[in-house]
Scaffold this active site. Sequence first.
Site, PDB file in Angstrom:
ATOM      1  N   HIS A 113      -9.088  -0.590  -5.776  1.00  0.00           N
ATOM      2  CA  HIS A 113      -8.118  -1.146  -4.837  1.00  0.00           C
ATOM      3  C   HIS A 113      -6.740  -0.624  -5.201  1.00  0.00           C
ATOM      4  O   HIS A 113      -6.403  -0.522  -6.387  1.00  0.00           O
ATOM      5  CB  HIS A 113      -8.114  -2.682  -4.894  1.00  0.00           C
ATOM      6  CG  HIS A 113      -9.454  -3.261  -4.630  1.00  0.00           C
ATOM      7  ND1 HIS A 113      -9.941  -3.419  -3.354  1.00  0.00           N
ATOM      8  CD2 HIS A 113     -10.425  -3.672  -5.477  1.00  0.00           C
ATOM      9  CE1 HIS A 113     -11.159  -3.922  -3.438  1.00  0.00           C
ATOM     10  NE2 HIS A 113     -11.480  -4.077  -4.711  1.00  0.00           N
ATOM     11  N   TYR A 144       0.790  -1.228   0.000  1.00  0.00           N
ATOM     12  CA  TYR A 144       0.000   0.000   0.000  1.00  0.00           C
ATOM     13  C   TYR A 144       0.822   1.277   0.000  1.00  0.00           C
ATOM     14  O   TYR A 144       0.247   2.368  -0.006  1.00  0.00           O
ATOM     15  CB  TYR A 144      -0.946   0.004   1.212  1.00  0.00           C
ATOM     16  CG  TYR A 144      -1.801  -1.234   1.276  1.00  0.00           C
ATOM     17  CD1 TYR A 144      -2.786  -1.464   0.318  1.00  0.00           C
ATOM     18  CD2 TYR A 144      -1.613  -2.188   2.258  1.00  0.00           C
ATOM     19  CE1 TYR A 144      -3.559  -2.619   0.353  1.00  0.00           C
ATOM     20  CE2 TYR A 144      -2.388  -3.343   2.302  1.00  0.00           C
ATOM     21  CZ  TYR A 144      -3.348  -3.548   1.343  1.00  0.00           C
ATOM     22  OH  TYR A 144      -4.112  -4.682   1.379  1.00  0.00           O
TER      23      TYR A 144
END
Length: 150
Positions: free
Chosen positions: A103, A25
Amino acid sequence: MRALQVLMLHGINHNMFGKRDPAQYGTITLAEIDQQLQTLGRELNAEVTSFQTNAESEMCERIHAAFQDGTDAVLINAGAWTHYSYGIRDALAILTVPVVELHMSNIHAREPFRHTSVFADIVKGQICGFGVDSYLLALRAAVSAVRASA
């Protein structure tokens, strides 16, 4: 022309962006993601309202509110809920506006359980694997979808 009202729904554990699993991330925080969405929103004449929760019921309640409050489009990164939350899926199915699933990581290149989205058949489209750009691409797609349907 009035600004489009876009709701950004951030799911479970997203308050930990910047601290959580930087290999997947990165180091960007949720506040920084929201700031980038606000900036792009101004360019696109869209007002972006962000909501994050770690409670599935609160996510459903916010989706229900979007059905009634004049929201023109919804962006959702539900995190792990993407793969099993039929409650959130059913709440999203109530909406009559474009919904874009997104995402940061490529969910199709990760663990097998992440390859399935229970939202896939009810959203306008999915964007994944582009880090923070997934959010910005999703905002562009949602705005485009709203304008195309007008």
